[in-house]
Design an enzyme around this catalytic site. Structure first.
Site, mmCIF file in Angstrom:
data_model
loop_
_atom_site.group_PDB
_atom_site.id
_atom_site.type_symbol
_atom_site.label_atom_id
_atom_site.label_comp_id
_atom_site.label_asym_id
_atom_site.label_seq_id
_atom_site.Cartn_x
_atom_site.Cartn_y
_atom_site.Cartn_z
ATOM 1 N N LYS A 157 0.868 -1.186 0.000
ATOM 2 C CA LYS A 157 0.000 0.000 0.000
ATOM 3 C C LYS A 157 0.902 1.233 0.000
ATOM 4 O O LYS A 157 1.123 1.864 1.030
ATOM 5 C CB LYS A 157 -0.920 -0.011 1.224
ATOM 6 C CG LYS A 157 -2.280 -0.632 0.914
ATOM 7 C CD LYS A 157 -3.185 -0.625 2.120
ATOM 8 C CE LYS A 157 -4.047 0.603 2.220
ATOM 9 N NZ LYS A 157 -5.138 0.697 1.269
HETATM 10 N N1 PMP Z 1 -6.932 -2.680 -3.350
HETATM 11 C C1 PMP Z 1 -6.522 -1.437 -3.047
HETATM 12 C C2 PMP Z 1 -5.780 -0.647 -4.060
HETATM 13 C C3 PMP Z 1 -6.824 -0.904 -1.786
HETATM 14 O O1 PMP Z 1 -6.424 0.322 -1.468
HETATM 15 C C4 PMP Z 1 -7.545 -1.685 -0.846
HETATM 16 C C5 PMP Z 1 -7.891 -1.114 0.497
HETATM 17 N N2 PMP Z 1 -6.885 -1.346 1.439
HETATM 18 C C6 PMP Z 1 -7.917 -2.993 -1.202
HETATM 19 C C7 PMP Z 1 -7.599 -3.455 -2.472
HETATM 20 C C8 PMP Z 1 -8.602 -3.893 -0.228
HETATM 21 O O2 PMP Z 1 -7.682 -4.311 0.759
HETATM 22 P P1 PMP Z 1 -8.137 -4.652 2.243
HETATM 23 O O3 PMP Z 1 -9.189 -5.688 2.134
HETATM 24 O O4 PMP Z 1 -6.911 -5.159 2.891
HETATM 25 O O5 PMP Z 1 -8.649 -3.394 2.835
#
Ligand code: PMP
Length: 314
Positions: A157
């Protein structure tokens, strides 16, 4: 919008007004930061606030940071403990969104990742829905392609990569859709602007694999587990073509923000009946029971914030 009262900043919990950085900060200029997004769910029956999978979220934060050579001295469990303390200080009896951020804190000029100081902050605020239409999102395929692992690691991220996500989201919204469907460099489906993608086709659940330049979502992992173990579904990770989605029986997005949100059309084509289908409906029921701490089988995923003797005190 609600605001946090405190932040974890410079190793301690301080009033939010004191958690500030200079305009010269490396991360602000170059996007050299990694962040997380965590939810905590208020359970009114238990009078308890449950953080969903905090250790897994902090472990991913550490991985994202390590891709950028940004050190985090604390363990994922240490950070969970800091977060519990922060949420006790916030003392809210409502659902919360938590934002941990690790950033290059150096002040000055110089694009690089080596020899840069790093800092970590966490803040949290009351939060409800991220997308208003969780029961039926209209998606539009956008012209922007998802960042490639050979450019900016998509499985981390990385703050700078969110310029790509923001371009995708705004293109979709400005074209009259609720959310973006983003393809990767190969032209296969990667994910939405900040959520992972799933579809139901011929009775099987299909989602792009981890090497399709997706973020390895913690909700994605949770949902794959619940689909298999609670709903008895077969889940396949494989490349997905955009036109397969047009022909899918159901589709949905997963993410800490969107939770589990039905996708009812793509590029103005109805998916299935054009309304939330039975699988997404059942999955949402199972999911919300788990995250809100109602399913004892998954209590290892839900970290209580308040001590039992504190519960109900406000
Ligand atoms: N893809 C992206 C680009 C994101 O920013 C997120 C949000 N964190 C997700 C997928 C989903 O990830 P998570 O389930 O860990 O929140």
């Amino acid at each position: 919008m609600a605001r946090p009262k405190f932040a974890y900043f410079d190793g301690q919990i301080v009033p939010i007004e004191q958690a500030t950085v200079s305009v010269m900060t490396h991360a602000l200029n170059y996007g050299t930061a990694a962040f997380g997004g965590i939810r905590a769910y208020w359970n009114g029956d238990h009078k308890q606030l449950y953080i969903f999978r905090p250790v897994d979220h902090f472990a991913r934060l550490k991985q994202s940071a390590s891709l950028l050579f940004l050190p985090i001295p604390q363990s994922a469990k240490d950070l969970r403990d800091v977060l519990v303390e922060l949420l006790r200080r916030e003392n809210e009896h409502s659902d919360m969104y938590i934002r941990p951020l690790v950033y290059a804190s150096e002040e000055g000029i110089g694009v690089r990742l080596h020899d840069v100081s790093a800092a970590l902050t966490i803040w949290a605020m009351p939060f409800d829905r991220y997308v208003s239409k969780e029961e039926g999102l209209a998606l539009g395929t956008v012209s922007w392609r998802r960042v490639d692992d050979a450019s900016i690691p998509a499985r981390g991220k990385v703050a700078g990569a969110y310029a790509n996500s923001a371009l995708a989201k705004s293109e979709a919204v400005m074209n009259g859709f609720d959310e973006a469907l983003v393809l990767n460099q190969d032209g296969h489906v990667s994910e939405a602007s900040a959520a992972n993608f799933f579809m139901l086709r011929r009775g099987k659940v299909i989602t792009p694999p981890v090497n399709a330049n997706i973020l390895e979502g913690i909700t994605r992992h949770t949902v794959i587990h619940l689909l298999r173990h609670k709903l008895g579904m077969e889940v396949i990770e494989r490349d997905v073509d955009r036109t397969e989605v047009y022909l899918a029986e159901e589709a949905f997005l997963t993410g800490t923000g969107v939770q589990v949100a039905a996708v009812t059309s793509l590029d103005r084509r109805k998916i299935g009946s054009g309304e939330m289908g039975p699988l997404v409906k059942s999955l949402r029921e199972v999911f919300f029971k788990v995250v809100r701490g109602y399913d004892p089988e998954y209590h290892h995923w839900t970290q209580p914030v308040y001590l039992t003797e504190q519960v109900g005190v406000k």
